[in-house]
Design an enzyme around this catalytic site. Structure first.
Site, mmCIF file in Angstrom:
data_model
loop_
_atom_site.group_PDB
_atom_site.id
_atom_site.type_symbol
_atom_site.label_atom_id
_atom_site.label_comp_id
_atom_site.label_asym_id
_atom_site.label_seq_id
_atom_site.Cartn_x
_atom_site.Cartn_y
_atom_site.Cartn_z
ATOM 1 N N GLU A 286 0.952 -1.107 -0.107
ATOM 2 C CA GLU A 286 -0.072 -0.047 -0.024
ATOM 3 C C GLU A 286 0.877 1.283 0.054
ATOM 4 O O GLU A 286 0.418 2.169 0.733
ATOM 5 C CB GLU A 286 -1.115 -0.038 1.306
ATOM 6 C CG GLU A 286 -1.964 -1.089 1.172
ATOM 7 C CD GLU A 286 -3.448 -1.015 1.757
ATOM 8 O OE1 GLU A 286 -3.430 0.232 2.524
ATOM 9 O OE2 GLU A 286 -4.229 -1.796 1.966
ATOM 10 N N HIS B 260 -1.591 -1.745 10.527
ATOM 11 C CA HIS B 260 -0.960 -3.040 10.350
ATOM 12 C C HIS B 260 0.091 -3.117 11.419
ATOM 13 O O HIS B 260 0.801 -2.194 11.775
ATOM 14 C CB HIS B 260 -0.518 -3.672 8.974
ATOM 15 C CG HIS B 260 -1.705 -3.776 8.174
ATOM 16 N ND1 HIS B 260 -2.030 -5.046 7.642
ATOM 17 C CD2 HIS B 260 -2.708 -2.931 7.533
ATOM 18 C CE1 HIS B 260 -3.150 -5.092 6.733
ATOM 19 N NE2 HIS B 260 -3.560 -3.572 6.814
#
Length: 560
Positions: A273, A547
């Site tokens: 990402e 995350h």
């Protein structure tokens, strides 16, 4: 064929592409700010609650950015007409080669002793355009990118220190915490009794009598903090808790740790990402002194495959790879079956081959490293399974094409954001995929069952800035607490129409682990043996992403 630093075949095309993007960028930026000014994160909302002028800022800011967007739109259209066709001749990644740095381009451990440790790390950073990242409760993409680059460089670039207990018969060997005393990426295979291999690098090896272990840990912690402060590094540092407690791997067969810093001397780093180009460039600048070979802006734009009528890609794959070893081959594949919002990004597989060095017989040593980012929406396991089928085939084709008979393959690693976990009933289809018969997952006990020490890697977005998780040290303590962890790690997803029963009786609460580092043994050289030295759950990016990064230290031993 050597990789090219530019994604374009010649300078003329590169200049035309830059001109087209220059026309698009103002309109894109105004639209980004228009959405961002209206979408607050939780930490911004707390601040604006005390500011009565905030509604006026939103109102006038929205009008201003809307007007600027409309004014710049005609120029963006002209730029788009120039930019879009050029994507057909664009290579699917940019390659940065740090020519001045030769550090880590060979691995002397394998060359001299036939044994070495390789360290891999993976992290999803959510570096989307600022307006879109705010929907994940993460603001200020450019500032976050700079901070993340600095954090990773700080963790990876630390001095390497190994500590050995003088008498293993009376107490365990010390496994230093990665937050303070990182294990070095050396030729060390391990130590038995009073003997230990000597690292090839300039690491510090400390031998400690067992009865003095705690005092030595405190002393080393104090000295390390002093050295770090002299180098201008600031911030809290946790005590070397693995030294002062039971060490690593006491709850299972695999050594593991929750660490406040990235492992020292990571060999290959995979990030997901990293969609924003400017953020990718910031990361490249921060990491290039440590990683001489970087692939970024990976994937295709516009219609993919080029000159087709398939879905239009507004974003690249988001993959970013940094390697200490030369990347001799690289290949990218875009998933053709994405749907919904995921179809706007060119998610896919990046397969690479890296040159490690030569063994004692002067045969080339290479490794295969693969990164993926699978389909994200919940409840669409069929799409992810199709993508895993493609990944298996593409990796097989890549290795068949680029594996040479005079080479020894020492590792074959697959990592990334798989967007499914090994505990949710909704992900049963993916959990039973044949990929896990090919690649080993050191955290997995079987389909649908994690090992008891495993920790989920997907954080609850609304609580990213809570006091229990807003620093690396606090997040570390929270993840190690079974009660607190439930509040901040995402819960498993129940199957449609069925209530969720989790965890099972006498099982720990783990949560969703969707970030994986897998390795395969049957594809490496028959002269090689691999063993997992350590699995890391890393809290260094607390407050910077949603995350938990993961790390894997893999030991490779070659028979003479």
């Amino acid at each position: 064929m050597a990789l090219q630093t530019s994604p374009f075949p010649n300078r003329c095309v590169a200049v035309a592409h830059a001109a087209g993007w220059a026309l698009i960028l103002p309109c894109f930026w105004f639209l980004d700010r228009l959405i961002a000014v209206c979408k607050l994160t939780t930490i911004e909302r707390r601040r604006q609650d005390a500011c009565y002028l905030h509604p006026l800022k939103v109102f006038f800011g929205s009008i201003a950015f809307l007007v600027l967007f409309v004014v710049s739109a005609p120029f963006a259209l002209l730029g788009f007409l120039l930019w879009a066709p050029l994507q057909a001749c664009r290579r699917p990644f940019c390659y940065h080669r740090e020519t001045a740095s030769l550090q880590g381009e060979t691995h002397r451990g394998l060359e001299l002793e036939g044994k070495a440790s390789f360290v891999f790390a993976s992290a999803n950073l959510c570096l989307l355009p600022d307006s879109l990242a705010r929907f994940n409760n993460l603001p200020n993409t450019q500032e976050r990118a700079a901070a993340i680059g600095e954090c990773i460089a700080h963790g990876v670039g630390r001095p390497n220190i190994r500590i050995f207990i003088d008498s293993p018969s009376s107490c365990d060997t010390l496994s230093p915490s990665n937050s303070i005393l990182p294990a070095s990426n050396t030729s060390m295979y391990g130590a038995t009794d009073r003997q230990a291999s000597i690292p090839y690098s300039d690491s510090d090896v400390v031998y400690i009598p067992c009865e003095d272990a705690k005092e030595a840990a405190v002393s080393i912690q104090h000295n390390f903090n002093q050295n770090s402060n002299q180098q201008g590094r600031t911030g809290e540092r946790s005590a070397p808790r693995a030294l002062l407690s039971q060490g690593l791997g006491q709850l299972g067969d695999v050594p593991w740790e929750v660490s406040t810093m990235f492992p020292a001397h990571v060999d290959i780093l995979c990030l997901e990402e990293v969609f924003d180009k400017r953020a990718a460039q910031k990361l490249t600048g921060a990491l290039s002194p440590l990683f001489a070979h970087i692939l970024y802006d990976i994937g295709g734009y516009a219609c993919q495959p080029p000159c087709s009528c398939s879905s239009f890609k507004f974003f690249n794959s988001g993959l970013f790879l940094a390697s200490r070893f030369p990347i001799v081959e690289a290949e990218y594949h875009c998933f053709p079956n994405s749907k919904g919002e995921d179809a706007l990004a060119a998610k896919g597989l990046l397969a690479t081959k890296v040159l490690i060095g030569k063994n004692q017989k002067q045969r080339k040593l290479v490794g295969f490293f693969n990164c993926i980012h699978l389909h994200a929406p919940e409840g669409e396991g069929e799409i992810r399974c199709e993508q895993l089928n493609m990944v298996t085939k593409w990796i097989g084709d890549f290795q068949a094409a680029f594996r040479q008979p005079d080479e020894e393959v020492v590792f074959d690693v697959l990592c990334g954001d798989f967007n499914f976990d090994n505990c949710s009933p909704d992900d049963t289809l993916e959990q039973n995929h044949g990929l896990f018969e090919e690649y080993k997952d050191p955290c997995r006990a079987g389909p649908g069952k994690e090992k008891p020490w495993v920790i989920g890697t997907l954080l609850e977005q609304p609580t990213l800035y809570d006091d229990d998780v807003n620093t690396p040290e606090k997040l570390q303590r929270t993840l190690e607490n079974d009660v607190l962890r439930k509040r901040y790690i995402c819960s498993p997803i129940p199957a449609a129409g069925s209530p969720l029963v989790y965890p099972e009786a006498d099982q720990p609460w783990i949560g969703r682990r969707i970030d994986y580092i897998l390795f395969r043994e049957k594809s490496i050289s028959k002269h090689c043996q691999t063993a997992v030295e350590e699995v890391s759950f890393i809290t260094q990016l607390a407050g910077l992403t949603d995350h938990i990064p993961v790390g894997l230290r893999l030991n490779v031993r070659m028979d003479s």
